[in-house]
Design a protein around this motif. Structure first.
Motif, PDB file in Angstrom:
ATOM      1  N   VAL A   1      16.987  -6.264  -2.871  1.00 59.17           N
ATOM      2  CA  VAL A   1      15.633  -5.728  -2.671  1.00 59.17           C
ATOM      3  C   VAL A   1      15.719  -4.585  -1.662  1.00 59.17           C
ATOM      4  O   VAL A   1      16.650  -4.532  -0.852  1.00 59.17           O
ATOM      5  CB  VAL A   1      14.665  -6.821  -2.163  1.00 59.17           C
ATOM      6  N   PRO A   2      14.754  -3.653  -1.690  1.00 59.24           N
ATOM      7  CA  PRO A   2      14.789  -2.538  -0.725  1.00 59.24           C
ATOM      8  C   PRO A   2      14.418  -3.013   0.668  1.00 59.24           C
ATOM      9  O   PRO A   2      13.612  -3.932   0.846  1.00 59.24           O
ATOM     10  CB  PRO A   2      13.747  -1.560  -1.275  1.00 59.24           C
ATOM     11  N   GLY A   3      15.016  -2.358   1.664  1.00 57.90           N
ATOM     12  CA  GLY A   3      14.666  -2.670   3.037  1.00 57.90           C
ATOM     13  C   GLY A   3      13.460  -1.855   3.483  1.00 57.90           C
ATOM     14  O   GLY A   3      13.060  -0.874   2.857  1.00 57.90           O
ATOM     15  N   GLY A   4      12.854  -2.250   4.586  1.00 53.32           N
ATOM     16  CA  GLY A   4      11.693  -1.535   5.100  1.00 53.32           C
ATOM     17  C   GLY A   4      10.436  -1.831   4.294  1.00 53.32           C
ATOM     18  O   GLY A   4      10.345  -2.826   3.560  1.00 53.32           O
ATOM     19  N   PHE A   5       9.459  -0.918   4.428  1.00 58.44           N
ATOM     20  CA  PHE A   5       8.164  -1.094   3.759  1.00 58.44           C
ATOM     21  C   PHE A   5       8.086  -0.238   2.507  1.00 58.44           C
ATOM     22  O   PHE A   5       8.613   0.878   2.457  1.00 58.44           O
ATOM     23  CB  PHE A   5       7.018  -0.706   4.697  1.00 58.44           C
ATOM     24  N   ILE A   6       7.399  -0.769   1.524  1.00 56.80           N
ATOM     25  CA  ILE A   6       7.037   0.017   0.340  1.00 56.80           C
ATOM     26  C   ILE A   6       5.596   0.466   0.513  1.00 56.80           C
ATOM     27  O   ILE A   6       4.700  -0.360   0.716  1.00 56.80           O
ATOM     28  CB  ILE A   6       7.202  -0.811  -0.950  1.00 56.80           C
ATOM     29  N   GLN A   7       5.369   1.791   0.430  1.00 55.34           N
ATOM     30  CA  GLN A   7       4.043   2.358   0.660  1.00 55.34           C
ATOM     31  C   GLN A   7       3.278   2.486  -0.656  1.00 55.34           C
ATOM     32  O   GLN A   7       3.839   2.883  -1.680  1.00 55.34           O
ATOM     33  CB  GLN A   7       4.149   3.743   1.308  1.00 55.34           C
ATOM     34  N   ALA A   8       1.990   2.151  -0.613  1.00 56.18           N
ATOM     35  CA  ALA A   8       1.114   2.301  -1.777  1.00 56.18           C
ATOM     36  C   ALA A   8      -0.309   2.520  -1.281  1.00 56.18           C
ATOM     37  O   ALA A   8      -0.644   2.179  -0.144  1.00 56.18           O
ATOM     38  CB  ALA A   8       1.186   1.077  -2.685  1.00 56.18           C
ATOM     39  N   LYS A   9      -1.149   3.080  -2.144  1.00 53.21           N
ATOM     40  CA  LYS A   9      -2.536   3.384  -1.782  1.00 53.21           C
ATOM     41  C   LYS A   9      -3.507   2.422  -2.452  1.00 53.21           C
ATOM     42  O   LYS A   9      -3.218   1.892  -3.535  1.00 53.21           O
ATOM     43  CB  LYS A   9      -2.895   4.816  -2.177  1.00 53.21           C
ATOM     44  N   VAL A  10      -4.631   2.234  -1.821  1.00 54.50           N
ATOM     45  CA  VAL A  10      -5.683   1.380  -2.378  1.00 54.50           C
ATOM     46  C   VAL A  10      -6.129   1.933  -3.732  1.00 54.50           C
ATOM     47  O   VAL A  10      -6.356   3.130  -3.891  1.00 54.50           O
ATOM     48  CB  VAL A  10      -6.878   1.302  -1.412  1.00 54.50           C
ATOM     49  N   GLY A  11      -6.257   1.016  -4.710  1.00 55.50           N
ATOM     50  CA  GLY A  11      -6.695   1.409  -6.042  1.00 55.50           C
ATOM     51  C   GLY A  11      -5.575   1.818  -6.975  1.00 55.50           C
ATOM     52  O   GLY A  11      -5.811   1.956  -8.179  1.00 55.50           O
TER      53      GLY A  11
ATOM     54  N   TRP B   1       7.211 -15.160  -7.793  1.00 54.77           N
ATOM     55  CA  TRP B   1       6.827 -14.275  -6.684  1.00 54.77           C
ATOM     56  C   TRP B   1       5.671 -14.944  -5.949  1.00 54.77           C
ATOM     57  O   TRP B   1       4.670 -15.327  -6.556  1.00 54.77           O
ATOM     58  CB  TRP B   1       6.374 -12.911  -7.203  1.00 54.77           C
ATOM     59  N   TYR B   2       5.784 -15.062  -4.631  1.00 54.45           N
ATOM     60  CA  TYR B   2       4.725 -15.719  -3.859  1.00 54.45           C
ATOM     61  C   TYR B   2       4.683 -15.120  -2.461  1.00 54.45           C
ATOM     62  O   TYR B   2       5.627 -14.486  -1.977  1.00 54.45           O
ATOM     63  CB  TYR B   2       4.930 -17.238  -3.815  1.00 54.45           C
ATOM     64  N   ARG B   3       3.549 -15.369  -1.773  1.00 55.45           N
ATOM     65  CA  ARG B   3       3.411 -14.965  -0.382  1.00 55.45           C
ATOM     66  C   ARG B   3       4.037 -16.034   0.512  1.00 55.45           C
ATOM     67  O   ARG B   3       4.151 -17.205   0.100  1.00 55.45           O
ATOM     68  CB  ARG B   3       1.930 -14.773  -0.023  1.00 55.45           C
TER      69      ARG B   3
ATOM     70  N   ILE C   1      -6.772  -3.837   0.179  1.00 47.89           N
ATOM     71  CA  ILE C   1      -6.234  -4.019   1.529  1.00 47.89           C
ATOM     72  C   ILE C   1      -5.603  -5.399   1.680  1.00 47.89           C
ATOM     73  O   ILE C   1      -4.588  -5.582   2.367  1.00 47.89           O
ATOM     74  CB  ILE C   1      -7.345  -3.828   2.573  1.00 47.89           C
ATOM     75  N   ALA C   2      -6.161  -6.402   1.005  1.00 52.43           N
ATOM     76  CA  ALA C   2      -5.648  -7.765   1.129  1.00 52.43           C
ATOM     77  C   ALA C   2      -4.262  -7.934   0.512  1.00 52.43           C
ATOM     78  O   ALA C   2      -3.583  -8.935   0.774  1.00 52.43           O
ATOM     79  CB  ALA C   2      -6.621  -8.750   0.481  1.00 52.43           C
ATOM     80  N   ASP C   3      -3.810  -6.976  -0.287  1.00 52.98           N
ATOM     81  CA  ASP C   3      -2.507  -7.095  -0.945  1.00 52.98           C
ATOM     82  C   ASP C   3      -1.335  -6.732  -0.034  1.00 52.98           C
ATOM     83  O   ASP C   3      -0.175  -6.978  -0.397  1.00 52.98           O
ATOM     84  CB  ASP C   3      -2.450  -6.208  -2.190  1.00 52.98           C
ATOM     85  N   ARG C   4      -1.596  -6.129   1.097  1.00 53.85           N
ATOM     86  CA  ARG C   4      -0.482  -5.730   1.962  1.00 53.85           C
ATOM     87  C   ARG C   4       0.162  -6.954   2.613  1.00 53.85           C
ATOM     88  O   ARG C   4      -0.470  -7.998   2.786  1.00 53.85           O
ATOM     89  CB  ARG C   4      -0.981  -4.768   3.033  1.00 53.85           C
ATOM     90  N   GLY C   5       1.446  -6.795   2.961  1.00 55.51           N
ATOM     91  CA  GLY C   5       2.167  -7.884   3.604  1.00 55.51           C
ATOM     92  C   GLY C   5       3.470  -8.206   2.902  1.00 55.51           C
ATOM     93  O   GLY C   5       4.021  -7.414   2.122  1.00 55.51           O
ATOM     94  N   GLU C   6       3.995  -9.396   3.151  1.00 56.71           N
ATOM     95  CA  GLU C   6       5.306  -9.814   2.644  1.00 56.71           C
ATOM     96  C   GLU C   6       5.168 -10.564   1.323  1.00 56.71           C
ATOM     97  O   GLU C   6       4.253 -11.362   1.133  1.00 56.71           O
ATOM     98  CB  GLU C   6       5.998 -10.717   3.678  1.00 56.71           C
TER      99      GLU C   6
ATOM    100  N   ASN D   1       3.129  -2.136   2.241  1.00 58.14           N
ATOM    101  CA  ASN D   1       2.170  -1.548   3.180  1.00 58.14           C
ATOM    102  C   ASN D   1       1.143  -0.745   2.384  1.00 58.14           C
ATOM    103  O   ASN D   1       1.502   0.179   1.640  1.00 58.14           O
ATOM    104  CB  ASN D   1       2.883  -0.636   4.184  1.00 58.14           C
ATOM    105  N   ILE D   2      -0.121  -1.103   2.517  1.00 55.42           N
ATOM    106  CA  ILE D   2      -1.201  -0.426   1.805  1.00 55.42           C
ATOM    107  C   ILE D   2      -1.770   0.671   2.702  1.00 55.42           C
ATOM    108  O   ILE D   2      -2.185   0.396   3.836  1.00 55.42           O
ATOM    109  CB  ILE D   2      -2.318  -1.407   1.395  1.00 55.42           C
TER     110      ILE D   2
END
Length: 349
Positions: free
Chosen positions: A33-43, A65-67, A116-121, A140-141
Protein backbone atom coordinates in the motif's frame (compact mmCIF):
# COMPACT_ATOMS: atom_id res chain seq x y z
CA UNK A 1 18.19 -45.04 22.87
CA UNK A 2 19.46 -41.49 23.19
CA UNK A 3 20.87 -41.66 19.66
CA UNK A 4 17.47 -42.73 18.32
CA UNK A 5 15.79 -39.90 20.18
CA UNK A 6 18.14 -37.35 18.66
CA UNK A 7 17.53 -38.68 15.16
CA UNK A 8 13.77 -38.49 15.74
CA UNK A 9 14.00 -34.88 16.88
CA UNK A 10 16.08 -33.92 13.84
CA UNK A 11 13.56 -35.56 11.52
CA UNK A 12 10.63 -33.78 13.16
CA UNK A 13 12.36 -30.39 12.91
CA UNK A 14 13.20 -31.07 9.27
CA UNK A 15 9.61 -31.99 8.50
CA UNK A 16 8.34 -28.83 10.20
CA UNK A 17 10.80 -26.64 8.34
CA UNK A 18 9.90 -28.33 5.06
CA UNK A 19 6.21 -27.81 5.76
CA UNK A 20 6.68 -24.17 6.61
CA UNK A 21 8.86 -23.65 3.57
CA UNK A 22 6.31 -25.30 1.33
CA UNK A 23 3.54 -23.24 2.87
CA UNK A 24 5.47 -20.01 2.44
CA UNK A 25 6.22 -20.86 -1.16
CA UNK A 26 2.63 -21.72 -2.09
CA UNK A 27 0.38 -19.69 0.24
CA UNK A 28 2.10 -16.74 1.91
CA UNK A 29 1.90 -13.20 0.58
CA UNK A 30 2.26 -9.58 1.64
CA UNK A 31 0.20 -6.46 0.90
CA UNK A 32 1.65 -3.37 -0.71
CA UNK A 33 0.00 0.00 0.00
CA UNK A 34 1.21 3.60 -0.49
CA UNK A 35 2.75 5.43 2.42
CA UNK A 36 1.56 8.81 3.66
CA UNK A 37 -1.83 10.34 2.89
CA UNK A 38 -3.93 10.02 -0.22
CA UNK A 39 -5.52 13.39 -1.06
CA UNK A 40 -9.06 13.71 -2.41
CA UNK A 41 -11.75 16.41 -2.58
CA UNK A 42 -15.29 16.42 -1.27
CA UNK A 43 -17.76 15.17 -3.88
CA UNK A 44 -15.12 13.40 -5.97
CA UNK A 45 -13.96 9.75 -6.15
CA UNK A 46 -10.76 8.22 -4.80
CA UNK A 47 -8.83 4.97 -5.19
CA UNK A 48 -7.21 3.36 -2.14
CA UNK A 49 -4.55 1.02 -3.61
CA UNK A 50 -3.83 -2.42 -2.15
CA UNK A 51 -1.88 -5.11 -4.04
CA UNK A 52 -0.80 -8.65 -3.18
CA UNK A 53 2.84 -9.66 -3.52
CA UNK A 54 3.39 -12.02 -5.17
CA UNK A 55 0.47 -11.46 -7.52
CA UNK A 56 -1.68 -14.41 -6.51
CA UNK A 57 -5.17 -15.15 -7.72
CA UNK A 58 -7.42 -13.77 -4.98
CA UNK A 59 -10.77 -14.81 -6.45
CA UNK A 60 -11.23 -17.53 -3.83
CA UNK A 61 -9.90 -15.39 -0.97
CA UNK A 62 -11.73 -13.18 1.47
CA UNK A 63 -11.10 -9.46 0.98
CA UNK A 64 -12.32 -6.92 3.50
CA UNK A 65 -11.92 -3.15 3.84
CA UNK A 66 -12.88 -1.63 7.19
CA UNK A 67 -12.17 1.31 9.49
CA UNK A 68 -10.00 0.68 12.57
CA UNK A 69 -11.81 -1.23 15.32
CA UNK A 70 -14.83 -1.79 13.04
CA UNK A 71 -14.08 -5.23 11.57
CA UNK A 72 -17.67 -6.31 12.16
CA UNK A 73 -19.06 -3.42 10.09
CA UNK A 74 -16.77 -3.29 7.04
CA UNK A 75 -16.76 -0.71 4.30
CA UNK A 76 -16.70 -3.56 1.76
CA UNK A 77 -16.66 -7.36 2.10
CA UNK A 78 -15.76 -9.81 -0.70
CA UNK A 79 -16.50 -13.41 0.24
CA UNK A 80 -17.69 -16.60 -1.44
CA UNK A 81 -16.65 -15.27 -4.87
CA UNK A 82 -18.79 -12.11 -4.65
CA UNK A 83 -19.21 -8.78 -2.87
CA UNK A 84 -21.66 -9.01 0.00
CA UNK A 85 -24.03 -6.15 -0.87
CA UNK A 86 -26.10 -6.00 2.32
CA UNK A 87 -23.23 -6.41 4.76
CA UNK A 88 -21.25 -3.66 6.41
CA UNK A 89 -21.57 0.04 7.22
CA UNK A 90 -24.74 1.49 5.60
CA UNK A 91 -23.09 4.87 4.87
CA UNK A 92 -20.80 3.21 2.29
CA UNK A 93 -23.41 1.16 0.46
CA UNK A 94 -23.53 2.06 -3.21
CA UNK A 95 -20.31 4.10 -2.89
CA UNK A 96 -17.68 1.37 -2.29
CA UNK A 97 -16.41 -1.16 -4.83
CA UNK A 98 -13.36 -3.32 -5.57
CA UNK A 99 -11.07 -1.97 -8.27
CA UNK A 100 -8.63 -4.11 -10.22
CA UNK A 101 -8.18 -7.68 -11.41
CA UNK A 102 -8.52 -10.15 -8.53
CA UNK A 103 -6.75 -12.83 -10.57
CA UNK A 104 -3.64 -10.65 -10.54
CA UNK A 105 -3.83 -9.82 -6.85
CA UNK A 106 -5.35 -6.31 -7.11
CA UNK A 107 -7.74 -5.70 -4.21
CA UNK A 108 -7.95 -1.87 -4.21
CA UNK A 109 -10.96 0.04 -2.87
CA UNK A 110 -12.81 2.77 -4.81
CA UNK A 111 -14.94 5.30 -2.93
CA UNK A 112 -17.32 7.71 -4.67
CA UNK A 113 -19.13 10.92 -3.62
CA UNK A 114 -16.68 11.63 -0.84
CA UNK A 115 -17.71 13.46 2.31
CA UNK A 116 -15.77 14.92 5.23
CA UNK A 117 -16.69 11.84 7.28
CA UNK A 118 -14.78 9.60 4.83
CA UNK A 119 -11.35 10.89 5.82
CA UNK A 120 -9.11 8.80 8.06
CA UNK A 121 -7.56 5.32 8.13
CA UNK A 122 -8.75 2.28 6.12
CA UNK A 123 -7.54 -1.31 6.66
CA UNK A 124 -7.05 -3.68 3.71
CA UNK A 125 -7.46 -7.30 4.88
CA UNK A 126 -6.89 -10.40 2.68
CA UNK A 127 -7.23 -14.00 3.95
CA UNK A 128 -6.73 -17.37 2.29
CA UNK A 129 -7.24 -20.83 3.79
CA UNK A 130 -3.79 -20.82 5.34
CA UNK A 131 -2.62 -17.20 5.45
CA UNK A 132 -3.79 -13.63 5.96
CA UNK A 133 -2.32 -10.14 5.83
CA UNK A 134 -3.51 -6.59 6.47
CA UNK A 135 -2.24 -3.06 5.75
CA UNK A 136 -3.49 0.49 6.38
CA UNK A 137 -4.17 3.34 3.95
CA UNK A 138 -4.75 6.93 5.10
CA UNK A 139 -7.22 9.17 3.28
CA UNK A 140 -7.23 12.94 3.63
CA UNK A 141 -10.28 14.84 2.37
CA UNK A 142 -9.59 18.40 1.20
CA UNK A 143 -12.26 21.08 1.23
CA UNK A 144 -11.74 24.45 -0.47
CA UNK A 145 -13.12 27.25 1.66
CA UNK A 146 -14.72 30.59 0.91
CA UNK A 147 -13.23 33.61 -0.82
CA UNK A 148 -11.38 35.81 1.73
CA UNK A 149 -13.37 38.79 2.99
CA UNK A 150 -11.29 41.87 3.85
CA UNK A 151 -12.29 44.81 6.03
CA UNK A 152 -10.60 48.02 7.25
CA UNK A 153 -10.41 49.92 10.54
CA UNK A 154 -8.45 53.12 11.15
CA UNK A 155 -5.92 53.09 13.98
CA UNK A 156 -4.11 56.43 14.11
CA UNK A 157 -1.90 56.87 11.04
CA UNK A 158 -2.23 53.17 10.11
CA UNK A 159 -5.02 50.91 8.97
CA UNK A 160 -5.94 47.59 10.59
CA UNK A 161 -6.81 45.14 7.78
CA UNK A 162 -8.71 41.95 8.63
CA UNK A 163 -8.93 38.83 6.42
CA UNK A 164 -11.48 36.06 7.11
CA UNK A 165 -12.16 32.77 5.26
CA UNK A 166 -14.24 29.74 6.35
CA UNK A 167 -14.78 26.06 5.50
CA UNK A 168 -11.29 24.64 4.83
CA UNK A 169 -9.89 21.17 5.33
CA UNK A 170 -7.16 20.60 6.29
CA UNK A 171 -5.85 23.78 7.93
CA UNK A 172 -5.08 26.36 5.21
CA UNK A 173 -2.11 28.68 4.86
CA UNK A 174 -2.65 32.46 4.80
CA UNK A 175 -0.29 34.91 3.07
CA UNK A 176 -0.24 38.73 2.92
CA UNK A 177 1.43 40.57 0.01
CA UNK A 178 1.73 44.16 -1.22
CA UNK A 179 1.30 45.39 -4.81
CA UNK A 180 4.98 44.60 -5.58
CA UNK A 181 4.56 40.95 -4.56
CA UNK A 182 6.51 41.30 -1.35
CA UNK A 183 5.26 39.11 1.50
CA UNK A 184 4.12 40.95 4.63
CA UNK A 185 5.00 38.99 7.76
CA UNK A 186 3.78 41.21 10.61
CA UNK A 187 0.34 39.57 10.76
CA UNK A 188 -1.55 37.66 13.44
CA UNK A 189 -3.29 34.40 12.43
CA UNK A 190 -5.95 32.36 14.24
CA UNK A 191 -7.53 29.03 13.25
CA UNK A 192 -10.79 27.58 14.53
CA UNK A 193 -12.23 24.09 13.83
CA UNK A 194 -15.98 23.44 13.87
CA UNK A 195 -17.88 20.26 14.75
CA UNK A 196 -17.51 18.89 11.19
CA UNK A 197 -13.76 19.34 11.21
CA UNK A 198 -13.76 22.36 8.89
CA UNK A 199 -11.27 25.09 9.67
CA UNK A 200 -11.85 28.85 9.66
CA UNK A 201 -8.90 31.24 9.44
CA UNK A 202 -8.77 34.85 10.63
CA UNK A 203 -5.81 37.23 10.32
CA UNK A 204 -5.01 40.86 11.21
CA UNK A 205 -2.39 43.18 9.75
CA UNK A 206 -1.37 46.75 10.57
CA UNK A 207 -0.53 48.68 7.41
CA UNK A 208 0.31 52.24 6.36
CA UNK A 209 -1.70 53.50 3.36
CA UNK A 210 1.37 55.27 1.97
CA UNK A 211 3.34 52.01 1.62
CA UNK A 212 1.30 50.47 -1.22
CA UNK A 213 -1.78 51.15 -3.34
CA UNK A 214 -3.29 47.81 -2.38
CA UNK A 215 -2.52 44.65 -0.41
CA UNK A 216 -3.73 41.07 -0.89
CA UNK A 217 -4.71 38.22 1.40
CA UNK A 218 -4.35 34.68 -0.01
CA UNK A 219 -5.76 31.55 1.67
CA UNK A 220 -5.23 28.04 0.32
CA UNK A 221 -4.03 24.46 0.59
CA UNK A 222 -1.72 24.31 -2.44
CA UNK A 223 -0.89 26.20 -5.61
CA UNK A 224 -4.09 24.83 -7.21
CA UNK A 225 -6.40 25.65 -4.30
CA UNK A 226 -5.64 29.29 -3.44
CA UNK A 227 -8.20 32.06 -3.12
CA UNK A 228 -7.19 35.71 -2.97
CA UNK A 229 -8.82 38.97 -1.90
CA UNK A 230 -7.50 42.52 -2.31
CA UNK A 231 -8.16 45.80 -0.55
CA UNK A 232 -7.13 49.44 -0.99
CA UNK A 233 -5.65 50.58 2.35
CA UNK A 234 -7.15 54.09 2.19
CA UNK A 235 -8.19 55.87 5.36
CA UNK A 236 -11.90 56.46 5.90
CA UNK A 237 -12.67 53.78 3.31
CA UNK A 238 -16.03 52.13 4.06
CA UNK A 239 -15.55 49.57 1.30
CA UNK A 240 -12.69 47.60 -0.21
CA UNK A 241 -12.30 50.15 -3.03
CA UNK A 242 -12.91 53.90 -3.34
CA UNK A 243 -13.83 55.77 -6.55
CA UNK A 244 -11.16 58.00 -8.09
CA UNK A 245 -11.25 61.82 -7.73
CA UNK A 246 -12.10 62.50 -11.37
CA UNK A 247 -15.15 60.23 -11.11
CA UNK A 248 -16.40 62.16 -8.09
CA UNK A 249 -15.81 65.52 -9.85
CA UNK A 250 -17.62 64.34 -12.96
CA UNK A 251 -20.64 63.20 -10.95
CA UNK A 252 -20.83 66.55 -9.09
CA UNK A 253 -20.57 68.52 -12.35
CA UNK A 254 -23.29 66.42 -13.93
CA UNK A 255 -25.62 67.04 -10.98
CA UNK A 256 -25.01 70.83 -11.21
CA UNK A 257 -25.75 70.87 -14.96
CA UNK A 258 -28.99 68.96 -14.43
CA UNK A 259 -30.06 71.41 -11.72
CA UNK A 260 -29.35 74.43 -13.98
CA UNK A 261 -31.35 72.95 -16.84
CA UNK A 262 -34.21 72.21 -14.48
CA UNK A 263 -34.32 75.81 -13.20
CA UNK A 264 -34.11 77.29 -16.73
CA UNK A 265 -36.87 75.03 -17.93
CA UNK A 266 -39.13 76.01 -15.04
CA UNK A 267 -38.57 79.74 -15.81
CA UNK A 268 -38.74 79.87 -19.60
CA UNK A 269 -41.26 77.22 -20.56
CA UNK A 270 -44.26 79.21 -19.15
CA UNK A 271 -43.10 82.37 -21.01
CA UNK A 272 -42.72 80.47 -24.28
CA UNK A 273 -46.18 78.99 -23.84
CA UNK A 274 -47.66 82.49 -23.21
CA UNK A 275 -45.95 83.92 -26.31
CA UNK A 276 -47.25 81.11 -28.50
CA UNK A 277 -50.78 81.63 -27.10
CA UNK A 278 -50.58 85.40 -27.81
CA UNK A 279 -49.47 84.81 -31.40
CA UNK A 280 -52.33 82.40 -31.93
CA UNK A 281 -54.81 85.00 -30.60
CA UNK A 282 -53.41 87.67 -32.94
CA UNK A 283 -53.63 85.38 -35.95
CA UNK A 284 -57.21 84.45 -35.05
CA UNK A 285 -58.25 88.13 -34.58
CA UNK A 286 -56.65 89.15 -37.87
CA UNK A 287 -58.51 86.41 -39.70
CA UNK A 288 -61.84 87.52 -38.24
CA UNK A 289 -61.20 91.17 -39.23
CA UNK A 290 -60.36 90.11 -42.79
CA UNK A 291 -63.64 88.24 -43.07
CA UNK A 292 -65.59 91.28 -41.79
CA UNK A 293 -63.89 93.67 -44.27
CA UNK A 294 -64.64 91.28 -47.09
CA UNK A 295 -68.31 91.31 -46.20
CA UNK A 296 -68.37 95.16 -46.04
CA UNK A 297 -66.47 95.90 -49.29
CA UNK A 298 -68.47 93.38 -51.31
CA UNK A 299 -72.17 94.00 -50.61
CA UNK A 300 -74.77 91.92 -52.37
CA UNK A 301 -75.74 93.11 -55.85
CA UNK A 302 -79.15 94.69 -56.40
CA UNK A 303 -81.01 95.32 -59.67
CA UNK A 304 -81.80 98.86 -60.98
CA UNK A 305 -84.61 100.74 -59.30
CA UNK A 306 -85.95 102.39 -62.44
CA UNK A 307 -88.10 100.32 -64.69
CA UNK A 308 -86.55 99.84 -68.09
CA UNK A 309 -88.04 98.93 -71.41
CA UNK A 310 -87.38 95.64 -73.05
CA UNK A 311 -84.98 97.23 -75.56
CA UNK A 312 -83.07 99.04 -72.87
CA UNK A 313 -82.83 95.89 -70.81
CA UNK A 314 -81.56 93.79 -73.70
CA UNK A 315 -79.05 96.44 -74.73
CA UNK A 316 -77.86 96.75 -71.17
CA UNK A 317 -77.43 93.00 -70.89
CA UNK A 318 -75.35 92.88 -74.10
CA UNK A 319 -73.21 95.80 -73.00
CA UNK A 320 -72.74 94.26 -69.53
CA UNK A 321 -71.64 90.95 -71.04
CA UNK A 322 -69.06 92.67 -73.26
CA UNK A 323 -67.76 94.76 -70.41
CA UNK A 324 -67.56 91.73 -68.13
CA UNK A 325 -65.44 89.86 -70.65
CA UNK A 326 -63.13 92.85 -71.13
CA UNK A 327 -62.52 93.81 -67.50
CA UNK A 328 -63.68 90.75 -65.48
CA UNK A 329 -64.13 92.90 -62.37
CA UNK A 330 -67.17 93.41 -60.25
CA UNK A 331 -66.49 97.14 -59.73
CA UNK A 332 -66.52 97.95 -63.45
CA UNK A 333 -69.74 96.04 -63.98
CA UNK A 334 -71.39 98.19 -61.33
CA UNK A 335 -70.24 101.42 -63.06
CA UNK A 336 -71.69 100.32 -66.37
CA UNK A 337 -75.00 99.52 -64.79
CA UNK A 338 -75.11 103.08 -63.34
CA UNK A 339 -74.36 104.61 -66.74
CA UNK A 340 -76.99 102.54 -68.47
CA UNK A 341 -79.48 103.44 -65.82
CA UNK A 342 -78.81 107.17 -66.37
CA UNK A 343 -79.09 106.78 -70.16
CA UNK A 344 -82.43 105.10 -69.79
CA UNK A 345 -83.74 107.96 -67.71
CA UNK A 346 -82.57 110.49 -70.30
CA UNK A 347 -84.29 108.67 -73.12
CA UNK A 348 -87.57 108.72 -71.28
CA UNK A 349 -87.36 112.41 -70.79
Amino acid sequence: MAQWTNRTAVMLVSLMMFGLLGCSTAETFTLQVPGGFIQAKVGFSVLLPCEMSPALNAESYEVSWYRPNKEGSPVLLYKDLKVQENTGDPQYRGRASLFGDLQKGYVSLKLENLTIADRGEYVCFVQSDRWYEKASVNLNITVVGSLPVLSLAETGDEVNVTCVSDGWSPKPIITWKDMRGRELRNSVVQHKTDSEGLVSVRSWLMFSPSDSEWISCSVGLSDQDIKEGRVLPLKSAPATEQPSEWKVSFIILLIIILMVFTVMASLFIPKIRGLIFTQEQKITSKGEQTNLLGDITHPPETGPVVNQTAETTAEAAQTSEKTDKATNTEKEITDWEKMLSCKGEGGQE
